[in-house]
Design an enzyme around this catalytic site. Sequence first.
Site, PDB file in Angstrom:
ATOM      1  N   GLY A 134     -12.446 -24.399  20.060  1.00  0.00           N
ATOM      2  CA  GLY A 134     -11.679 -25.632  20.142  1.00  0.00           C
ATOM      3  C   GLY A 134     -12.457 -26.858  19.738  1.00  0.00           C
ATOM      4  O   GLY A 134     -13.435 -26.781  18.984  1.00  0.00           O
ATOM      5  N   SER A 139     -19.385 -29.686  17.769  1.00  0.00           N
ATOM      6  CA  SER A 139     -20.806 -29.346  17.768  1.00  0.00           C
ATOM      7  C   SER A 139     -21.296 -29.055  16.353  1.00  0.00           C
ATOM      8  O   SER A 139     -22.424 -29.398  15.994  1.00  0.00           O
ATOM      9  CB  SER A 139     -21.073 -28.146  18.687  1.00  0.00           C
ATOM     10  OG  SER A 139     -20.585 -26.940  18.123  1.00  0.00           O
ATOM     11  N   GLU A 197     -18.995  -6.321 -15.115  1.00  0.00           N
ATOM     12  CA  GLU A 197     -19.453  -5.930 -16.448  1.00  0.00           C
ATOM     13  C   GLU A 197     -19.277  -4.433 -16.683  1.00  0.00           C
ATOM     14  O   GLU A 197     -18.836  -3.995 -17.755  1.00  0.00           O
ATOM     15  CB  GLU A 197     -20.935  -6.293 -16.639  1.00  0.00           C
ATOM     16  CG  GLU A 197     -21.234  -7.756 -16.393  1.00  0.00           C
ATOM     17  CD  GLU A 197     -21.741  -8.024 -14.989  1.00  0.00           C
ATOM     18  OE1 GLU A 197     -22.770  -8.703 -14.852  1.00  0.00           O
ATOM     19  OE2 GLU A 197     -21.101  -7.553 -14.029  1.00  0.00           O
ATOM     20  N   CYS A 232     -26.570  -4.224 -14.054  1.00  0.00           N
ATOM     21  CA  CYS A 232     -25.628  -4.459 -15.147  1.00  0.00           C
ATOM     22  C   CYS A 232     -26.344  -4.906 -16.419  1.00  0.00           C
ATOM     23  O   CYS A 232     -25.880  -4.626 -17.533  1.00  0.00           O
ATOM     24  CB  CYS A 232     -24.592  -5.499 -14.739  1.00  0.00           C
ATOM     25  SG  CYS A 232     -23.465  -4.920 -13.463  1.00  0.00           S
ATOM     26  N   ARG A 278      -7.890 -16.283   6.971  1.00  0.00           N
ATOM     27  CA  ARG A 278      -8.742 -15.374   7.735  1.00  0.00           C
ATOM     28  C   ARG A 278      -9.110 -14.141   6.918  1.00  0.00           C
ATOM     29  O   ARG A 278     -10.240 -13.646   6.990  1.00  0.00           O
ATOM     30  CB  ARG A 278      -8.032 -14.948   9.024  1.00  0.00           C
ATOM     31  CG  ARG A 278      -7.877 -16.041  10.062  1.00  0.00           C
ATOM     32  CD  ARG A 278      -7.071 -15.540  11.244  1.00  0.00           C
ATOM     33  NE  ARG A 278      -6.889 -16.559  12.278  1.00  0.00           N
ATOM     34  CZ  ARG A 278      -6.140 -16.396  13.364  1.00  0.00           C
ATOM     35  NH1 ARG A 278      -5.485 -15.242  13.544  1.00  0.00           N
ATOM     36  NH2 ARG A 278      -6.027 -17.368  14.257  1.00  0.00           N
ATOM     37  N   ARG A 317      -2.436 -10.369  11.296  1.00  0.00           N
ATOM     38  CA  ARG A 317      -1.190  -9.604  11.450  1.00  0.00           C
ATOM     39  C   ARG A 317      -0.042 -10.170  10.615  1.00  0.00           C
ATOM     40  O   ARG A 317       0.927  -9.451  10.324  1.00  0.00           O
ATOM     41  CB  ARG A 317      -0.786  -9.541  12.921  1.00  0.00           C
ATOM     42  CG  ARG A 317      -0.570 -10.892  13.577  1.00  0.00           C
ATOM     43  CD  ARG A 317      -0.498 -10.791  15.088  1.00  0.00           C
ATOM     44  NE  ARG A 317      -0.357 -12.112  15.715  1.00  0.00           N
ATOM     45  CZ  ARG A 317      -1.373 -12.928  15.941  1.00  0.00           C
ATOM     46  NH1 ARG A 317      -2.593 -12.605  15.562  1.00  0.00           N
ATOM     47  NH2 ARG A 317      -1.166 -14.098  16.535  1.00  0.00           N
ATOM     48  N   ALA A 356      -5.478 -27.952  13.855  1.00  0.00           N
ATOM     49  CA  ALA A 356      -4.189 -28.617  13.663  1.00  0.00           C
ATOM     50  C   ALA A 356      -4.078 -29.729  14.688  1.00  0.00           C
ATOM     51  O   ALA A 356      -4.422 -29.554  15.861  1.00  0.00           O
ATOM     52  CB  ALA A 356      -3.046 -27.618  13.829  1.00  0.00           C
ATOM     53  N   THR A 409     -10.818 -22.169  24.315  1.00  0.00           N
ATOM     54  CA  THR A 409      -9.632 -21.800  23.540  1.00  0.00           C
ATOM     55  C   THR A 409      -9.131 -20.416  23.926  1.00  0.00           C
ATOM     56  O   THR A 409      -7.927 -20.179  23.981  1.00  0.00           O
ATOM     57  CB  THR A 409      -9.950 -21.851  22.029  1.00  0.00           C
ATOM     58  OG1 THR A 409     -10.406 -23.166  21.703  1.00  0.00           O
ATOM     59  CG2 THR A 409      -8.722 -21.534  21.202  1.00  0.00           C
TER      60      THR A 409
END
Length: 363
Positions: free
Chosen positions: A304, A310, A56, A90, A195, A218, A160, A207
Amino acid sequence: MEQPSLDQLYMSRCLELASNGMGNVAPNPMVGSVIVHNNKIIAEGYHTEYGKDHAERAAINAVKDTDVLSESTLYVSLEPCSHFGKTPPCANLIIDSKIKRVVVATLDPNPKVQGRGIELLKNAGVEVKVGVLEKEAKELNRRFFVYHIKKRPYVILKWAQTLDGYIDAVRKPSDPIAPVWVTNELSRTLVHRWRSEEQAIMIGTNTVDKDNPRLDVRDWSGRSPMRIVLDRKLRLSPDVNVYDGSLPTIVFVGNNSSAASKRQTFASVPNIELLTIDFAKGAEDQVLKELYDRGINSVIVEGGAMLINSFVKKNYWDEARVFVGNKFFGDGVKAPELSGELFSYDEVGDSKLFTYRNRLSRG
């Protein structure tokens, strides 16, 4: 098909502007605003970055002839704030600018606002209309709404899997420490974009042991998320990428002697904070509470299978993004299973992307 009203058209532009703040404004919401005079947009603004002007204020400051504000309508995708934070309220600015009509998409769930902004405007004689494209506005800021309503971050699960339902192949001790790719380069670039849009990214020890990921962006422009590592016994080598000190990293460790004896190893590493929790009581509640208390309104859980499962078991997930690559493993680590509503389907190169929403997520 019913034609959209002028209020809906202008609000649609607010939402379009608001989305430009993705990845830069958290823990604030994404907000867009337009000012209309004689059925013409004369100014636009959106919240560009946390700590900078709200939408605003940006829109009002963009008006060249301020005399027309008293004859204009201000559209904004979220209720104007009524409290002092990084910037002044605002709602007060709108009143001081003599704007007589304000159209709002949805109320702000933040307890510091939650209707007070609307009340301020109405008490000052401003005509206020609320609920224009409300569903779309809440969808855009679903992280912000979950954070304030359920008192925890918005949880995104990501993995995946192969066509035969595995997220990892059978690993031998002699195999290199590196990911076994299921998808393609385009999919990996998309993950890096995701990300950049979230405040934190979470991973477990298995993992890290097998893949040694960096968990950064990156392959995309933007800010890398805070790393969250669950390392119960602090058994990971200090040389792994997630412990390189290049990004803010929280390591949740157990209240056990094994972890205690290794703490000194990290004393001189920058950006790493060790927090002790009781894993026997379940890590999920404790981790999400800690992130909530720190103002982190979203976290993407990348693995993983044990860690993802969980969160599925506790029903602590809001969205799941599942790639299915064009490969078969025959054996390996089974992909997580969840029951959710299919929200969207896309093809990313030779991979498929299924996005699910959990309408019954716990909070």
